[in-house]
Motif scaffolding. Structure first.
Motif, PDB file in Angstrom:
ATOM      1  N   LEU A 183      12.569  -1.723  -1.519  1.00  0.00           N
ATOM      2  CA  LEU A 183      11.404  -2.117  -2.304  1.00  0.00           C
ATOM      3  C   LEU A 183      11.849  -2.725  -3.620  1.00  0.00           C
ATOM      4  N   GLU A 184      11.166  -3.765  -4.011  1.00  0.00           N
ATOM      5  CA  GLU A 184      11.420  -4.371  -5.319  1.00  0.00           C
ATOM      6  C   GLU A 184      10.545  -3.680  -6.347  1.00  0.00           C
ATOM      7  N   ILE A 185      11.122  -3.345  -7.474  1.00  0.00           N
ATOM      8  CA  ILE A 185      10.361  -2.819  -8.604  1.00  0.00           C
ATOM      9  C   ILE A 185      10.396  -3.903  -9.679  1.00  0.00           C
ATOM     10  N   ALA A 186       9.205  -4.415 -10.006  1.00  0.00           N
ATOM     11  CA  ALA A 186       9.089  -5.495 -10.985  1.00  0.00           C
ATOM     12  C   ALA A 186       8.488  -4.930 -12.266  1.00  0.00           C
ATOM     13  N   PRO A 187       9.322  -4.482 -13.199  1.00  0.00           N
ATOM     14  CA  PRO A 187       8.773  -3.873 -14.412  1.00  0.00           C
ATOM     15  C   PRO A 187       8.321  -4.910 -15.427  1.00  0.00           C
ATOM     16  N   PRO A 188       7.307  -4.559 -16.215  1.00  0.00           N
ATOM     17  CA  PRO A 188       6.963  -5.375 -17.369  1.00  0.00           C
ATOM     18  C   PRO A 188       7.899  -4.984 -18.513  1.00  0.00           C
ATOM     19  N   TRP A 189       7.598  -5.416 -19.698  1.00  0.00           N
ATOM     20  CA  TRP A 189       8.347  -4.971 -20.871  1.00  0.00           C
ATOM     21  C   TRP A 189       7.965  -3.516 -21.102  1.00  0.00           C
ATOM     22  N   VAL A 190       8.935  -2.611 -21.073  1.00  0.00           N
ATOM     23  CA  VAL A 190       8.687  -1.176 -21.174  1.00  0.00           C
ATOM     24  C   VAL A 190       9.338  -0.654 -22.451  1.00  0.00           C
ATOM     25  N   ARG A 191       8.663   0.271 -23.115  1.00  0.00           N
ATOM     26  CA  ARG A 191       9.208   0.877 -24.340  1.00  0.00           C
ATOM     27  C   ARG A 191      10.383   1.779 -23.997  1.00  0.00           C
ATOM     28  N   THR A 192      11.569   1.277 -24.293  1.00  0.00           N
ATOM     29  CA  THR A 192      12.798   2.030 -24.079  1.00  0.00           C
ATOM     30  C   THR A 192      13.749   1.717 -25.232  1.00  0.00           C
ATOM     31  N   PHE A 236       4.427   3.573 -17.346  1.00  0.00           N
ATOM     32  CA  PHE A 236       5.108   2.795 -16.318  1.00  0.00           C
ATOM     33  C   PHE A 236       5.560   3.696 -15.167  1.00  0.00           C
ATOM     34  N   ILE A 237       6.161   4.828 -15.490  1.00  0.00           N
ATOM     35  CA  ILE A 237       6.643   5.739 -14.454  1.00  0.00           C
ATOM     36  C   ILE A 237       5.476   6.241 -13.606  1.00  0.00           C
ATOM     37  N   ALA A 238       4.375   6.633 -14.249  1.00  0.00           N
ATOM     38  CA  ALA A 238       3.212   7.145 -13.513  1.00  0.00           C
ATOM     39  C   ALA A 238       2.646   6.090 -12.570  1.00  0.00           C
ATOM     40  N   GLU A 239       2.479   4.853 -13.079  1.00  0.00           N
ATOM     41  CA  GLU A 239       1.936   3.785 -12.236  1.00  0.00           C
ATOM     42  C   GLU A 239       2.903   3.427 -11.108  1.00  0.00           C
ATOM     43  N   ALA A 240       4.185   3.353 -11.422  1.00  0.00           N
ATOM     44  CA  ALA A 240       5.177   3.011 -10.397  1.00  0.00           C
ATOM     45  C   ALA A 240       5.210   4.071  -9.304  1.00  0.00           C
ATOM     46  N   MET A 241       5.151   5.333  -9.673  1.00  0.00           N
ATOM     47  CA  MET A 241       5.163   6.414  -8.680  1.00  0.00           C
ATOM     48  C   MET A 241       3.895   6.375  -7.831  1.00  0.00           C
ATOM     49  N   SER A 242       2.782   6.031  -8.440  1.00  0.00           N
ATOM     50  CA  SER A 242       1.517   5.927  -7.704  1.00  0.00           C
ATOM     51  C   SER A 242       1.592   4.826  -6.648  1.00  0.00           C
ATOM     52  N   VAL A 243       2.140   3.675  -7.022  1.00  0.00           N
ATOM     53  CA  VAL A 243       2.283   2.565  -6.073  1.00  0.00           C
ATOM     54  C   VAL A 243       3.328   2.910  -5.018  1.00  0.00           C
ATOM     55  N   LEU A 244       4.370   3.609  -5.425  1.00  0.00           N
ATOM     56  CA  LEU A 244       5.422   4.004  -4.486  1.00  0.00           C
ATOM     57  C   LEU A 244       4.872   4.906  -3.371  1.00  0.00           C
ATOM     58  N   ALA A 245       3.825   5.634  -3.665  1.00  0.00           N
ATOM     59  CA  ALA A 245       3.217   6.526  -2.676  1.00  0.00           C
ATOM     60  C   ALA A 245       2.381   5.780  -1.635  1.00  0.00           C
ATOM     61  N   THR A 246       2.237   4.463  -1.787  1.00  0.00           N
ATOM     62  CA  THR A 246       1.481   3.649  -0.838  1.00  0.00           C
ATOM     63  C   THR A 246       2.444   2.927   0.097  1.00  0.00           C
ATOM     64  N   ASP A 247       1.906   2.068   0.935  1.00  0.00           N
ATOM     65  CA  ASP A 247       2.769   1.288   1.828  1.00  0.00           C
ATOM     66  C   ASP A 247       3.023  -0.120   1.281  1.00  0.00           C
ATOM     67  N   ASP A 257       4.720  -3.389  -0.381  1.00  0.00           N
ATOM     68  CA  ASP A 257       6.044  -3.993  -0.188  1.00  0.00           C
ATOM     69  C   ASP A 257       6.858  -4.033  -1.475  1.00  0.00           C
ATOM     70  N   GLY A 258       6.191  -3.895  -2.597  1.00  0.00           N
ATOM     71  CA  GLY A 258       6.871  -3.932  -3.878  1.00  0.00           C
ATOM     72  C   GLY A 258       6.127  -3.076  -4.880  1.00  0.00           C
ATOM     73  N   ILE A 259       6.812  -2.670  -5.907  1.00  0.00           N
ATOM     74  CA  ILE A 259       6.221  -1.829  -6.940  1.00  0.00           C
ATOM     75  C   ILE A 259       5.864  -2.743  -8.112  1.00  0.00           C
ATOM     76  N   LEU A 260       4.578  -2.977  -8.272  1.00  0.00           N
ATOM     77  CA  LEU A 260       4.092  -3.900  -9.299  1.00  0.00           C
ATOM     78  C   LEU A 260       2.978  -3.201 -10.070  1.00  0.00           C
ATOM     79  N   VAL A 261       3.269  -2.779 -11.298  1.00  0.00           N
ATOM     80  CA  VAL A 261       2.265  -2.110 -12.119  1.00  0.00           C
ATOM     81  C   VAL A 261       1.370  -3.160 -12.772  1.00  0.00           C
ATOM     82  N   GLU A 262       0.231  -2.732 -13.295  1.00  0.00           N
ATOM     83  CA  GLU A 262      -0.755  -3.662 -13.866  1.00  0.00           C
ATOM     84  C   GLU A 262      -0.146  -4.600 -14.904  1.00  0.00           C
TER      85      GLU A 262
END
Length: 78
Positions: free
Chosen positions: A2-11, A28-39, A41-46
């Motif tokens: 799976l591709e994880i496409a992050p936005p600019w994240v506070r780090t 970001f982690i919460a949204e990514a984990m939520s999408v990861l729990a679906t089917d 093809d990629g992890i794309l947060v809002e």
């Protein structure tokens, strides 16, 4: 895979922990984990959808604007 496409994240990367425009890491982690729990093809947060959904003749306008904004922020910090 799976591709994880992050936005600019506070780090601590590029000193963005205080950047208001950056997405909070816990959000970001919460949204990514939520999408990861679906089917999906990629992890794309809002916050990353604007970058991904901007194809066409002016596709670089959004990215160039983001880069200019980041440059202004980090130039003031330096």
């Amino acid at each position: 895979m799976l591709e994880i496409a992050p936005p600019w994240v506070r780090t601590d990367l590029i000193n963005s922990r205080e950047a208001e425009q950056a997405m909070p890491l816990d959000q970001f982690i919460a949204e990514a984990m939520s999408v990861l729990a679906t089917d999906a093809d990629g992890i794309l947060v809002e916050n990353a959808k604007a970058f991904r959904g901007n194809p066409g003749p002016n596709e670089h306008t959004l990215v160039n604007g983001f880069n200019q904004q980041a440059l202004a922020i980090f130039s003031a910090v330096a």
